[in-house]
Design a protein around this motif. Structure first.
Motif, short mmCIF file in Angstrom:
data_model
loop_
_atom_site.label_atom_id
_atom_site.label_comp_id
_atom_site.label_asym_id
_atom_site.label_seq_id
_atom_site.Cartn_x
_atom_site.Cartn_y
_atom_site.Cartn_z
N ALA A 143 -16.07 -6.68 -52.41
CA ALA A 143 -15.57 -7.56 -53.48
C ALA A 143 -14.28 -8.27 -53.10
CB ALA A 143 -15.36 -6.76 -54.77
N VAL A 144 -13.66 -7.92 -51.96
CA VAL A 144 -12.37 -8.49 -51.62
C VAL A 144 -12.44 -10.00 -51.43
CG1 VAL A 144 -12.59 -8.15 -49.12
CG2 VAL A 144 -10.32 -8.17 -50.17
N LEU A 145 -13.54 -10.50 -50.90
CA LEU A 145 -13.67 -11.95 -50.70
C LEU A 145 -13.71 -12.69 -52.03
CD1 LEU A 145 -16.25 -12.09 -47.76
CD2 LEU A 145 -13.77 -12.38 -47.66
N VAL A 184 -21.40 -13.64 -60.01
CA VAL A 184 -22.26 -13.65 -58.83
C VAL A 184 -21.65 -12.81 -57.70
CG1 VAL A 184 -23.30 -15.08 -57.05
CG2 VAL A 184 -23.22 -15.89 -59.41
N GLY A 185 -20.38 -13.07 -57.39
CA GLY A 185 -19.74 -12.38 -56.27
C GLY A 185 -19.58 -10.89 -56.51
N LEU A 186 -19.08 -10.53 -57.69
CA LEU A 186 -18.89 -9.12 -57.99
C LEU A 186 -20.23 -8.41 -58.19
CD1 LEU A 186 -15.80 -9.32 -60.35
CD2 LEU A 186 -15.86 -8.92 -57.89
N GLY A 187 -21.19 -9.14 -58.74
CA GLY A 187 -22.52 -8.55 -58.88
C GLY A 187 -23.14 -8.26 -57.52
N THR A 188 -22.94 -9.16 -56.57
CA THR A 188 -23.45 -8.93 -55.22
C THR A 188 -22.76 -7.73 -54.58
OG1 THR A 188 -23.90 -11.30 -54.95
CG2 THR A 188 -23.76 -9.96 -52.95
N ALA A 189 -21.43 -7.64 -54.77
CA ALA A 189 -20.70 -6.50 -54.22
C ALA A 189 -21.19 -5.20 -54.82
CB ALA A 189 -19.21 -6.68 -54.48
N ASN A 190 -21.45 -5.19 -56.12
CA ASN A 190 -21.98 -3.98 -56.77
C ASN A 190 -23.36 -3.63 -56.26
OD1 ASN A 190 -20.56 -3.99 -60.16
ND2 ASN A 190 -19.64 -3.73 -58.16
N TYR A 191 -24.17 -4.64 -56.01
CA TYR A 191 -25.51 -4.40 -55.48
C TYR A 191 -25.42 -3.75 -54.10
CZ TYR A 191 -30.16 -5.29 -53.61
OH TYR A 191 -31.40 -5.15 -53.04
N LEU A 192 -24.49 -4.24 -53.27
CA LEU A 192 -24.32 -3.66 -51.95
C LEU A 192 -23.80 -2.23 -52.04
CD1 LEU A 192 -22.75 -6.72 -50.06
CD2 LEU A 192 -25.10 -5.88 -49.91
N THR A 197 -21.98 -0.42 -62.39
CA THR A 197 -21.07 -0.06 -63.47
C THR A 197 -19.82 -0.94 -63.53
OG1 THR A 197 -21.83 2.24 -63.38
CG2 THR A 197 -19.74 1.82 -64.50
N PRO A 198 -19.13 -1.21 -62.40
CA PRO A 198 -17.92 -2.05 -62.47
C PRO A 198 -18.19 -3.43 -63.05
CG PRO A 198 -17.98 -0.88 -60.39
CD PRO A 198 -19.31 -0.66 -61.04
N LEU A 199 -19.32 -4.06 -62.69
CA LEU A 199 -19.63 -5.38 -63.23
C LEU A 199 -19.87 -5.32 -64.73
CD1 LEU A 199 -20.18 -8.38 -62.88
CD2 LEU A 199 -22.56 -7.81 -62.36
N LEU A 200 -20.62 -4.32 -65.18
CA LEU A 200 -20.86 -4.17 -66.61
C LEU A 200 -19.55 -3.96 -67.36
CD1 LEU A 200 -24.05 -1.91 -66.55
CD2 LEU A 200 -23.92 -4.38 -66.97
N ARG A 201 -18.67 -3.15 -66.79
CA ARG A 201 -17.35 -2.93 -67.41
C ARG A 201 -16.56 -4.24 -67.45
NH1 ARG A 201 -15.59 1.21 -64.31
NH2 ARG A 201 -14.63 -0.24 -62.83
N GLY A 202 -16.67 -5.05 -66.37
CA GLY A 202 -15.99 -6.32 -66.34
C GLY A 202 -16.51 -7.29 -67.40
N LEU A 203 -17.81 -7.30 -67.61
CA LEU A 203 -18.39 -8.19 -68.63
C LEU A 203 -17.92 -7.78 -70.03
CD1 LEU A 203 -22.02 -8.52 -67.24
CD2 LEU A 203 -20.23 -10.26 -67.22
N ILE A 204 -17.84 -6.48 -70.26
CA ILE A 204 -17.31 -6.01 -71.55
C ILE A 204 -15.84 -6.38 -71.68
CG2 ILE A 204 -16.82 -3.97 -72.95
CD1 ILE A 204 -19.27 -2.64 -71.65
#
Length: 242
Positions: free
Chosen positions: A92-94, A130-138, A143-150
């Protein structure tokens, strides 16, 4: 080498391009981006390679255009270091690096014209999903993306309510609410404590600044205040110390 050092260097190198973009985008709502010097009317140098070579001065009249390049480069370096040092080798750093550079640009535009353009906040939101979702998929953990959306919904909803309380241009605006939602996405991705710290620190910094300006007579109770830079400062504090 610490990842933060590398991302700080990238941020600093992007400083001239960000400074030129800040000058061009610091216009009233609905106005096209600047293409000429605001003093003599000389057309700005064209071509993609002219962005990293931007000096902040008009080539014809020599007047300063927009923010100082060194100040933008310094801010970008600090933002780059913060995300690199915090995330390290995380995929996710990029995404966070681009986010940090976008936040620097937003801050300088808001300081100049008290605007947070949708053409900046909207891409940062899409990039985050998109970017954070891809990082979570990798990382095989969404969970982090869902928390971010909330977090985006909570922060955006709170600041939208504050904008409705005082819809007179003196309080928070819709741009601040949109920015808060974007920050909620990224800070919520990092953790609940980061989200709370970022929102609190930004609001507290704005309140302290307003009190100091009122006490020194540089502002009155009807003066407008750009909240965007303070929200972004709060996000920086959360990334560094959360």
């Amino acid at each position: 080498m610490d990842v933060g050092v590398a991302t700080a260097l990238v941020g600093a190198l992007c400083g001239p391009a960000l400074a030129r973009s800040a000058y061009q985008m610091s216009v009233d709502a609905g106005s096209p981006a600047r293409r000429r010097c605001g003093h003599c009317g000389q057309r700005l140098p064209a071509g993609a390679f002219r962005f990293p070579l931007w000096t902040g001065r008009c080539g014809q009249c020599g007047d300063r255009l927009g923010p100082r390049v060194w100040a933008v480069a310094l801010a970008a370096a600090v933002g780059g270091f913060a995300v690199g040092h915090r995330l390290g080798n995380d995929p996710a750093v990029l995404t966070f690096l681009v986010f940090a550079l976008g936040c620097v640009l937003l801050a300088f535009v808001d300081v100049a014209v008290r605007r947070l353009p949708d053409q900046l906040t909207a891409p940062l939101a899409v990039l985050g999903v998109v970017g954070l979702g891809t990082a979570n998929y990798l990382n095989r953990d969404m969970t982090p993306l869902l928390r971010g959306l909330i977090g985006a919904a909570l922060a955006g909803g709170l600041f939208l309510a504050l904008a409705w309380v005082r819809p007179d241009g003196e309080g928070m605006g819709l741009g601040d609410a949109k920015l808060a939602a974007v920050l909620g996405l990224y800070l919520g991705y990092l953790g609940w404590s980061d989200l709370v710290l970022g929102m609190f620190a930004g609001t507290f910094a704005a309140a302290v600044f307003a009190v100091v300006m009122l006490r020194t007579g540089r502002m009155d109770r009807k003066s407008a205040l750009a909240y965007g830079p303070f929200l972004l400062l709060g996000a920086l504090i959360a990334v560094l110390f959360g």
